[in-house]
Design an enzyme around this catalytic site. Structure first.
Site, PDB file in Angstrom:
ATOM      1  N   GLY A 156       5.262   2.420  16.929  1.00  0.00           N
ATOM      2  CA  GLY A 156       6.300   1.633  17.544  1.00  0.00           C
ATOM      3  C   GLY A 156       6.712   2.586  18.949  1.00  0.00           C
ATOM      4  CD  GLU A 210       5.604  -8.649  12.504  1.00  0.00           C
ATOM      5  OE1 GLU A 210       6.620  -8.494  11.980  1.00  0.00           O
ATOM      6  OE2 GLU A 210       5.587  -9.770  13.054  1.00  0.00           O
ATOM      7  CB  CYS A 261       6.627  -4.195   6.287  1.00  0.00           C
ATOM      8  SG  CYS A 261       5.520  -5.567   6.367  1.00  0.00           S
TER       9      CYS A 261
HETATM   10  C1  UN1 Z   1       3.007  -6.410   5.636  1.00  0.00           C
HETATM   11  O1  UN1 Z   1       3.620  -6.548   4.880  1.00  0.00           O
HETATM   12  O2  UN1 Z   1       2.378  -5.486   6.789  1.00  0.00           O
HETATM   13  O3  UN1 Z   1       5.387 -11.530   3.236  1.00  0.00           O
HETATM   14  C2  UN1 Z   1       2.871  -6.936   5.661  1.00  0.00           C
HETATM   15  C3  UN1 Z   1       4.539 -10.543   2.655  1.00  0.00           C
HETATM   16  C4  UN1 Z   1       3.316 -10.341   3.217  1.00  0.00           C
HETATM   17  C5  UN1 Z   1       3.019 -10.200   4.535  1.00  0.00           C
HETATM   18  C6  UN1 Z   1       3.768  -8.598   4.431  1.00  0.00           C
HETATM   19  N1  UN1 Z   1       2.676 -12.198   2.873  1.00  0.00           N
HETATM   20  O4  UN1 Z   1       4.717  -9.526   1.581  1.00  0.00           O
END
Ligand code: UN1
Length: 517
Positions: free
Chosen positions: A254, A271, A305
């Site tokens: 990023g 993100e 994430c």
């Molecule tokens: C990610 O890890 O990049 O909320 C997305 C969640 C999933 C999406 C994660 N619906 O864990």
């Protein structure tokens, strides 16, 4: 018990090939001569760590042609009525539904997800298509009460331009679909640079979308795939024909993308990292809390994430809670993600395994005590893969390593005495994606959700940090990058707003009471 068995690479290759073929993409055998024609990209599987084959990488010339065609397509796609654009996404959703098993196979083979999580990821794609189809009839602007008689003040949302999508290995298909389904109904063609670790899922999605376009009479140029390395990320960041760069990945990535897009006044949707925490208060329902924590921390082998990485527990409940988590960790079946009993599959590669081992060593240097897991498994069966037991580490303080996102299943445990102290620890990291509190006390829950509570883009009560539904806006603050994608009004990032003042009177009153001429 007999040593757990892992599938062999040849069987995985055959399974990937049939899934690709059914999705309408070329199977791996047809790329046998790829190396003769130019640069290649390996397709690997974390299940064994081996290469499944070598794919032709996109050449710089092809990438340039893709951008030019995407931009040309924008000039017509933007005038197609949004509900007609929605028909393309509706068809895509139908094809994803028909091919969910194939896509889930590819997600497991390339990203190592267990079966139910791979299917869940595909479910997320279908859900966002449904959402985007509804949205295609709801791209509402406002009518505003103006100051002047005989004038109408309103705003209109128009397609923005080409959307460049950079996605990560851990949600190789869902994050693409969040961006693509919404961008397409908003009138934006997509140029996609997936992770180099997941080219096969990208080829399958691309084939399905091409079929949806052919079936609905949409131009083929609404979607382009760039298979290759960071040079294509840089190209998307730098090219003024790319109106929006939606990038998912590390904070490091990023930091490189955002200033380059900003330098040309392009739009960014970021993100980036998460370092998500849960606060557990003395009134928490511990049965529910343990289940919520274990899925959020150990699920997806710690590679979301939104994975839970920090546990901030009141000192009165720390001992019983830790004991129960250690017990649950001891029961987690680890191994072949295609095996229905497995809950923890492999890390994406051995580099991730090394990063995990280094983080555990750093935590122990800081006085951390390893309470469970952290060891490598199946090393003899699959020396090139990285199967690791999820780790639980009790920390004396929130040291630098706890403040760092390590993309692996490590849960650091910290204790607190007052809720203020818990919230300060919670917010005392550079990242701001997801968060939760486990409590049965309404005052504590509301305080956590209040302006002086969690500073994250996602704040939950009595549910873990991961596994968000697509209907809400997804994203976070601080080093997470500030972007919001998926549901709610995240679509606005994919459109431009025009404010319209229409004078239908015979006079020309000037705003702010100005007199002139
Ligand atoms: C990610 O890890 O990049 O909320 C997305 C969640 C999933 C999406 C994660 N619906 O864990």
């Amino acid at each position: 018990p007999a040593a757990p068995r892992l599938p062999d690479t040849a069987a995985l290759r055959a399974r990937a090939s049939s899934a690709l073929r059914r999705c309408g993409a070329r199977d791996l055998d047809t790329y046998a001569d790829a190396a003769a024609t130019g640069p290649t990209l390996p397709a690997r599987t974390p299940l064994t760590g081996a290469a499944l084959g070598h794919l032709p990488a996109t050449t710089p010339g092809q990438a340039e042609a893709a951008l030019a065609e995407a931009h040309r397509t924008f000039l017509t796609w933007r005038t197609v009525p949004a509900p007609v654009r929605g028909a393309l996404v509706k068809r895509l959703g139908e094809l994803l539904t028909a091919h969910q098993e194939d896509l889930a196979d590819l997600v497991t083979i390339e990203a190592g997800k267990i079966r139910s999580e791979a299917l869940g990821e595909v479910r997320e794609m279908i859900d966002i298509c449904d959402f985007a189809v509804g949205l295609s009839r709801q791209l509402y602007g406002r009518t505003i009460a103006g100051e002047r008689p005989g004038h109408r003040l309103s705003e209109t949302w128009h397609p923005l331009g080409v959307a460049g999508v950079i996605s990560a290995f851990n949600f190789p298909v869902a994050v693409w679909s969040w961006n693509t389904a919404v961008a397409l109904v908003c009138g934006d063609p997509v140029v996609w640079k997936p992770s180099e670790l997941t080219p096969l899922t990208a080829l399958a999605c691309t084939a399905l979308l091409a079929r949806a376009a052919a079936d609905t009479g949409a131009p083929a140029g609404v979607h382009h795939l760039l298979l290759g390395g960071r040079e294509f990320g840089e190209m998307l960041a730098d090219d003024p024909r790319v109106a929006l760069v939606s990038a998912t990945g590390s904070v490091r990535m990023g930091r490189q993308v955002a200033p380059r897009v900003a330098a040309r006044f392009g739009r960014c949707l970021l993100e980036l990292g998460g370092n998500n925490a849960a606060v557990v208060t003395p009134s928490a329902d511990l049965d529910l809390t343990v289940r919520g924590i274990v899925f959020a921390a150990a699920g997806t082998a710690g590679q979301r994430c939104t994975t839970l990485r920090r546990l901030i527990v009141h000192e009165d409940v720390a001992e019983p809670l830790i004991e129960r988590i250690v017990h649950a960790y001891g029961q987690l079946p680890l191994g072949d993600p295609f095996d229905a009993a497995t809950l923890v599959g492999p890390l994406v590669d051995t580099a991730a395994g090394t990063a995990m081992a280094e983080a555990l060593a750093a935590a122990q240097r800081d006085g951390g005590k390893l309470l469970a897991g952290g060891d490598r498994c199946l090393a003899a069966e699959a020396p090139e893969a990285a199967y690791v037991r999820p780790a639980l580490v009790r920390m004396p303080a929130q040291t630098e390593i706890v403040r760092t996102e390590t993309f692996a299943p490590i849960l650091y445990v910290l204790t607190y005495r007052t809720l203020d102290e818990a919230i300060a620890l919670h917010n005392g990291v550079p990242q701001g994606l997801s968060s939760s509190i486990f409590t049965r006390d309404q005052r504590e829950a509301e305080r956590f959700l209040a302006p002086d509570g969690s500073d994250c883009g996602i704040a939950n009560v009595n549910i873990g940090t991961s596994g968000a539904e697509i209907g809400g806006a997804f994203g976070g603050e601080k080093e997470t990058g500030g972007g919001r994608e998926s549901g709610s009004d995240a679509w606005r990032a994919y459109m431009r707003r025009a404010t319209n003042t229409v004078n239908y009177s015979a006079d020309l009153p000037l705003a702010q009471g100005v007199n002139f001429l």
